[in-house]
Each structure stands twice: as structure tokens, then as C-alpha cells.
Design a protein around this motif. Structure first.
Motif, short mmCIF file in Angstrom:
data_model
loop_
_atom_site.label_atom_id
_atom_site.label_comp_id
_atom_site.label_asym_id
_atom_site.label_seq_id
_atom_site.Cartn_x
_atom_site.Cartn_y
_atom_site.Cartn_z
N LYS A 171 -26.31 -25.87 8.98
CA LYS A 171 -25.47 -26.52 7.96
C LYS A 171 -24.48 -27.51 8.57
N ALA A 187 -12.36 -32.08 13.28
CA ALA A 187 -11.24 -31.34 13.85
C ALA A 187 -10.75 -30.38 12.77
N GLY A 246 -14.15 -35.47 13.92
CA GLY A 246 -14.26 -35.05 15.33
C GLY A 246 -15.66 -34.56 15.68
C1 HXC Z 1 -10.98 -26.85 8.67
C2 HXC Z 1 -12.86 -26.76 7.40
C3 HXC Z 1 -13.22 -28.06 7.80
C4 HXC Z 1 -12.37 -28.75 8.71
C5 HXC Z 1 -14.73 -27.34 6.44
N1 HXC Z 1 -13.82 -26.37 6.56
N2 HXC Z 1 -14.38 -28.39 7.18
N3 HXC Z 1 -11.74 -26.18 7.83
N4 HXC Z 1 -11.25 -28.09 9.12
N5 HXC Z 1 -12.63 -29.95 9.19
C6 HXC Z 1 -13.82 -25.06 5.91
C7 HXC Z 1 -13.45 -25.15 4.44
O1 HXC Z 1 -12.04 -25.21 4.30
C8 HXC Z 1 -14.04 -23.89 3.92
O2 HXC Z 1 -13.19 -22.81 4.23
C9 HXC Z 1 -15.30 -23.72 4.73
O3 HXC Z 1 -15.13 -24.53 5.91
C10 HXC Z 1 -16.54 -24.22 4.03
O4 HXC Z 1 -16.28 -25.55 3.58
P1 HXC Z 1 -16.54 -26.04 2.08
O5 HXC Z 1 -15.72 -27.25 1.88
O6 HXC Z 1 -16.34 -24.91 1.13
O7 HXC Z 1 -18.10 -26.39 2.18
P2 HXC Z 1 -18.89 -27.48 1.32
O8 HXC Z 1 -18.44 -27.46 -0.11
O9 HXC Z 1 -20.32 -27.23 1.64
O10 HXC Z 1 -18.44 -28.90 1.90
C11 HXC Z 1 -18.78 -29.25 3.21
C12 HXC Z 1 -17.94 -30.48 3.65
C13 HXC Z 1 -16.44 -30.19 3.43
C14 HXC Z 1 -18.37 -31.72 2.86
C15 HXC Z 1 -18.26 -30.72 5.14
O11 HXC Z 1 -16.13 -28.93 4.01
C16 HXC Z 1 -15.54 -31.20 4.03
O12 HXC Z 1 -15.36 -32.29 3.49
N6 HXC Z 1 -14.89 -30.86 5.16
C17 HXC Z 1 -13.91 -31.70 5.80
C18 HXC Z 1 -14.60 -32.85 6.50
C19 HXC Z 1 -13.58 -33.75 7.15
O13 HXC Z 1 -12.71 -34.36 6.49
N7 HXC Z 1 -13.64 -33.85 8.48
C20 HXC Z 1 -12.74 -34.67 9.25
C21 HXC Z 1 -11.61 -33.83 9.71
S1 HXC Z 1 -10.36 -34.78 10.42
P3 HXC Z 1 -12.65 -21.80 3.11
O14 HXC Z 1 -11.73 -20.89 3.88
O15 HXC Z 1 -11.99 -22.63 2.08
O16 HXC Z 1 -13.88 -21.12 2.62
C22 HXC Z 1 -10.87 -35.05 11.95
C23 HXC Z 1 -9.87 -35.80 12.74
C24 HXC Z 1 -10.49 -36.35 13.94
O17 HXC Z 1 -11.90 -34.68 12.39
C25 HXC Z 1 -9.44 -36.74 14.86
C26 HXC Z 1 -9.91 -36.53 16.24
C27 HXC Z 1 -10.62 -35.31 16.49
#
Ligand code: HXC
Length: 257
Positions: free
Chosen positions: A59, A65, A108
Motif C-alpha cells: 500500500k 515525513a 519525504g
Molecule cells: C503521519 C500519516 C501520514 C504521514 C498517513 N498517515 N500518512 N501519519 N504522517 N505522512 C496515517 C494517517 O494519519 C492514518 O492514521 C493512517 O496513516 C492511514 O492513513 P489514511 O489517511 O487513513 O489512509 P488513506 O485514506 O488510504 O489515504 C492515504 C494517503 C493519506 C492519501 C497517503 O494518508 C495522505 O494523504 N497522507 C499524507 C500524505 C502527505 O501529505 N505526505 C507528505 C508529508 S509532508 P490514523 O491514526 O488516522 O489511522 C512531508 C514533508 C517532507 O513529507 C519534508 C522533507 C522530508
């Protein structure tokens, strides 16, 4: 040392690291990044390993991050703690690293895949830099490596809109080298890494360093660097063995692995 957030194994001469925070879609928190860089350093120092594979789950390779860990950071936390600088250790690994990406490689996670030397994708892979939707921008190479890999047009599109790229677009754009069915991903990655690990390790490391130099320097300096490394290879017994084996129509048996 037991790891909590990654699984570390060896398969013949390949070091395999599986990111393992399934409940958080492998969000890259400081514990995971600390363990990942420690495992990479250990594989780099291990003579029994010639190539490294990083993978996630079906998945998610990594959904970015860890937002929950980052959300309350102050500027002073980020600046004084030099947030993200330690991630550079991934790129300091001398042995080649192959990213095998299925599912989400976001923020990240996409940046980690780009720090690897080769990335291959399952058909369900999704790459993106959605930081803009969180009120920030990429901070671990997303504005720099992505632009060099896929060009300004697509990098701007992804960084400014936060949209995801599917595996087919990622291959077409030069972000990944191959796309395979999800159930063939790990076997393909292990077989590619196994092949690399059977070549002469010092030659492989020099070749990796030379390709990566292309991103750091001018063409004239880069080709000069390449030529000097190439010339130095004639001092190795693996060059003698490789060429002798070709002439004798047999498989080479490299000394330095
Ligand atoms: C913390 C995260 C997470 C993240 C997912 N989760 N991504 N927790 N940090 N980056 C957690 C959710 O909170 C959730 O926990 C569980 O994982 C499952 O995620 P869901 O959202 O319920 O799953 P789904 O509906 O299938 O959606 C998948 C997804 C979505 C589209 C990938 O999770 C999402 O948009 N995630 C964030 C993606 C993102 O913005 N990434 C960039 C991060 S910033 P719970 O406890 O609620 O069940 C970054 C900065 C980089 O990376 C800077 C340098 C490194």
C-alpha cells in the motif's frame, strides 16, 4: 541491535530493508530515519553485502515525513535541530541502493526514493510532493532532485499543485527505470540487486559515484572525473579478470566483492 520500524534481512549478497510502520503508511519519523540510516551504514560496512534494496508495503513505500511528529515543531526546533540534514546519510551510502516502490511514495517518501540510485515501481505506485497542501514545501530534495530527474515542467506541476503521478507517468518522465506488476516487484528488485552485487564492488561503487557526479558538476569536469576513474580501473585485478574472461569465453570471477 533490534529495529522497531524497519525489517532488515540479507538475501545472498543483497541487503534488504523493509520500511515497517504499516499503521502510519510508513510515515518517516525520526526513529525510522535513524534506524534506516544506521542499517544503511551497517550494510555499507558489511563485506557480505554488495547492493541494498529499500522497499515498503504493497500500500505504501512511504506516505511522507511523519506529519504528526512535525506539526508542533517551532522554527527553533527545526533550525537548531537541523531538521532533515541527517537524511543526507542515505546519499552518503557508497554501495548502490535500489528503491522498490509500491503504493504511495509521497513527500519525504518520494524524496527517499529519489535519494536511491535506481527506483523501480509497481503498477500501483503513486509519486507526489503534496507538501503544498500542508502549508510547506518539499524539504528533502523534492524541489531539487525531482526537477533534475523529470524537468521543470513536471516538477513545478507536482510541487505547486501537489498532484500525484502514476507509475506509467513516472517511468515516462524518468523518475523510475522500470514498472512491474505488484507481485513481481520484490523479486525483480532482488534480482537486479543480486546481479549488481555479483560484479566487482569497487567498480560498482566507482560507477555509482561517477553517475551521481553528473548532477553536481559541468559536463567537462564530469567527463574528466569519469576518465580519471576509468583509467584507475586498469590498476585493478577485476579489470584483468573481466576482460580475460571475455576473451576466454567464460564467466568472470571477480576478486573484490
Ligand atoms: C503521519 C500519516 C501520514 C504521514 C498517513 N498517515 N500518512 N501519519 N504522517 N505522512 C496515517 C494517517 O494519519 C492514518 O492514521 C493512517 O496513516 C492511514 O492513513 P489514511 O489517511 O487513513 O489512509 P488513506 O485514506 O488510504 O489515504 C492515504 C494517503 C493519506 C492519501 C497517503 O494518508 C495522505 O494523504 N497522507 C499524507 C500524505 C502527505 O501529505 N505526505 C507528505 C508529508 S509532508 P490514523 O491514526 O488516522 O489511522 C512531508 C514533508 C517532507 O513529507 C519534508 C522533507 C522530508
Amino acid at each position: 541491535m533490534p529495529y522497531e520500524t524497519i525489517i532488515v534481512e540479507t538475501r545472498e549478497r543483497v541487503g534488504l530493508i523493509t520500511l515497517n510502520r504499516p499503521k502510519a503508511l510508513n510515515a518517516l519519523n525520526s526513529e525510522l530515519m535513524g534506524e534506516l540510516t544506521a542499517a544503511l551504514q551497517a550494510f555499507d560496512a558489511d563485506d557480505k553485502v554488495g547492493c541494498i534494496v529499500i522497499t515498503g508495503s504493497e500500500k505504501a513505500f512511504a506516505a511522507g515525513a511523519d506529519i504528526k511528529e512535525m506539526q508542533s515543531k517551532t522554527y527553533m526546533d527545526a533550525y537548531k535541530g537541523d531538521f532533515l540534514t541527517s537524511w543526507d546519510r542515505v546519499t552518503q551510502t557508497r554501495k548502490p541502493i535500489l528503491a522498490a516502490v509500491a503504493g504511495y511514495a509521497l513527500g519525504g517518501g518520494c524524496e527517499l526514493a529519489m535519494m536511491c540510485d535506481i527506483a523501480i515501481a509497481a503498477t500501483n505506485a503513486r509519486f507526489g510532493q503534496p507538501e503544498i497542501t500542508l502549508g510547506v514545501m518539499p524539504g528533502a530534495g523534492g524541489t531539487q532532485r525531482l526537477t533534475r530527474f523529470v524537468g521543470k515542467a513536471k516538477a513545478m506541476d507536482m510541487v505547486l499543485t501537489g498532484r500525484m503521478m502514476d507509475a506509467e507517468e513516472a517511468e515516462r518522465s524518468g523518475l523510475v527505470s522500470r514498472v512491474v506488476e505488484p507481485d513481481a516487484l520484490l523479486d525483480t528488485a532482488l534480482s537486479m540487486a543480486g546481479k549488481i552485487a555479483d560484479f566487482s564492488l569497487p567498480i560498482v561503487m566507482l560507477a555509482k559515484e561517477s553517475v551521481n557526479r553528473a548532477y553536481e558538476t559541468t559536463l567537462a569536469e564530469g567527463t574528466r572525473f569519469e576518465r580519471r576513474l576509468f583509467q584507475s580501473m586498469f590498476a585493478t585485478d577485476d579489470q584483468k579478470e573481466g576482460m580475460e574472461a571475455f576473451v576466454e569465453k567464460r564467466t568472470p570471477n571477480f576478486t573484490h566483492k
